[in-house]
Design a protein around this motif. Structure first.
Motif: not given
Length: 514
Positions: A476-504
């Motif tokens: 999964l690619t995040y076009k952003g700045q800084g070290h890491g993606a999930y803690d950038s609070k980008n909704k697209c990234v967080q939704s993808a990660v949460n969907d995988y961890l919570l629902d597989g």
């Protein structure tokens, strides 16, 4: 000098002298030496030790979940599983949702290497409250870190001197001084930590995590690794592919690179982040206070660093802001776009002869608290890196490589190149040129790369995907700045990660978030 290889760490708040104290919640002894049978005694968390960074006991999460701490026994030497043991410090917040929908424990490692998970998880815990509905949030101090058999090297006053030294020597006398000071630090680590130094490789920490999985009662290891935590996760997947549950790697370390390639990649990554910072400052409607154009911003920074080489300015009394400390502070501020305003203010002050803000940023990188005490993040970082990494670089070799590093980054090139001597004269031989993360048979691993990441450049995510093996990883690619993606609070990234961890739900390979 901060060990430049530590620039792949997550920015952590840590401080001070190492204490080998036990956590309040001790584990019950395992029967017949079977450490998988031990029962953890979860208790209210104590105040973080100085080795973890000090501070106060963690406050409950916004959802009301309280933090609990315990210790787990692990073999000191995994080749002698029934021999001496060490304590591994753990922290958790129990799942808050319907107990019938609880998945298990989600274990976090925030990077470094050398970062205290016991201190860091509560600091970032509010970001993971959605995951907390179905998982116990769990983290730990890896062996050699914080309260887990911490590596001890130098005293606080010695570390002040260590970080004030010139990390970018310009002549033979300065090179000799840097090498002598590095040897002094490494000798102190051997003197004070001889027993633990051979036992802090990433493979050892991965085995600790599999023991942790069993002690926590999970059939599979559900895992969230950030920065170096992705390397640890990859090594775990290599050793225990059938035990991998749902795993996410964010801010991905390139597992194919040796230390030199990693340092050169970081030089390019931090230069890119500095370029983006300069472009951002000068592109706004309001006037950029540190330069008229992106090149002007960078030219003024280069001049500041050159001036500091000749004459440091007042920092935090009685210390002065040196060229090395300023470079370190600038690097720290590039870990997150949220820090860019502090870099702007710090540069403004420095141009007026006041180095306090840049020194505060440098202190944060080095794990120094306001009271002058250091966490053990630097000691642990160097110990783990030097145990993992086989190459040992000479001053002559670094000297030959300087043109290549300077071409990659006029600001950070020398700093990162000379960091390669950190493991010279280390007491323990390094394990390999780079980690083995091949994991055929593993469950899907979601690998998240950030195009603007300075510390773990974006190209490393694709290489991690390839190294894990066909059919294992999804990028999964995040076009952003800084070290890491999930803690950038980008909704697209967080939704993808949460969907995988919570629902597989595994996102489509090649998904891009911006």
């Amino acid at each position: 000098m901060a060990n430049p290889s530590r620039l792949r760490a997550v920015a952590l708040t840590t401080s001070a002298v190492l204490l080998a104290a036990l956590l309040a919640g001790c584990s019950e002894g395992a029967k017949d030496g079977d450490l998988t049978a031990q029962k953890l005694d979860w208790q209210d968390c104590p105040v973080p030790s100085e080795a973890e960074g000090g501070g106060t006991s963690p406050s409950p999460l916004p959802n009301g979940a309280k933090w609990q701490c315990a210790t787990m026994k692990a073999p000191l030497d995994w080749s002698k599983p029934k021999g001496d043991t060490i304590d591994i410090a753990l922290i958790r917040a129990k799942a808050t949702g319907d107990p019938s929908r609880r998945i298990g424990s989600l274990i976090f490692n925030f990077g470094g290497p050398g970062g205290s998970g016991v201190a860091t998880l509560p600091a970032f815990g509010a970001d993971y409250t959605t995951l907390n509905t179905r998982y116990d949030l769990v983290s730990f101090d890896p062996r050699g870190v914080g309260r887990s058999a911490p590596v001890k090297c130098e005293s606080d006053s010695q570390l002040d001197a260590y970080f004030q030294q010139d990390a970018t020597p310009d002549d033979s006398a300065e090179r000799t001084q840097l090498l002598d000071r590095t040897k002094q630090f490494n000798s102190a680590c051997e003197k004070h930590s001889k027993k633990i130094l051979p036992q802090v490789r990433t493979t050892d920490a991965a085995r600790d995590m599999d023991l942790m999985r069993q002690v926590l009662g999970d059939d599979k290891l559900h895992y969230f690794g950030i920065s170096y935590g992705t390397e640890l996760g990859g090594v775990y997947a290599h050793l225990f592919p059938k035990n991998v549950g749902r795993a996410v790697f964010d801010a991905v370390v390139d597992p194919t690179q040796d230390p030199e390639q990693s340092a050169l990649g970081q030089a390019k990554g931090f230069q890119l982040a500095l370029d983006n910072f300069a472009e951002d400052c000068t592109s706004k409607k309001e006037e950029c206070p540190i330069g008229d154009t992106p090149q002007d911003v960078k030219d003024r920074i280069a001049k500041l660093l050159a001036d500091l080489e000749k004459k440091p300015i007042p920092g935090i009394f009685p210390r002065q802001l040196t060229q090395t400390a300023a470079t370190n502070g600038i690097a720290q501020s590039l870990y997150s776009k949220d820090f860019w305003e502090y870099l702007t203010e710090g540069l403004q002050q420095a141009y007026e002869g006041d180095g306090k803000i840049l020194m505060l940023l440098s202190d944060s990188m080095n794990g120094r608290s306001e009271n002058g005490e250091y966490s053990n993040i630097t000691a642990a970082n160097i110990a783990i890196n030097c145990s993992d990494e086989k190459p040992r670089y000479t001053a002559d070799y670094v000297q030959q490589k300087l043109p290549e590093f300077r071409a990659a980054s006029p600001v950070f090139g020398d700093y990162l190149a000379w960091g390669m001597v950190s493991c010279t004269d280390w007491a323990v031989p390094g394990a390999a040129d780079h980690p083995d993360v091949s994991a055929p048979g593993s469950a899907p691993i979601l690998v998240v790369g950030n195009t603007g990441d300075p510390a773990t450049p974006y190209a490393g995510a694709k290489r991690m995907v390839d190294a894990l093996g066909k059919g294992v990883a999804v990028e999964l690619t995040y076009k952003g700045q800084g070290h890491g993606a999930y803690d950038s609070k980008n909704k697209c990234v967080q939704s993808a990660v949460n969907d995988y961890l919570l629902d597989g739900k595994v996102p489509k390979a090649g998904t891009v978030c911006s």
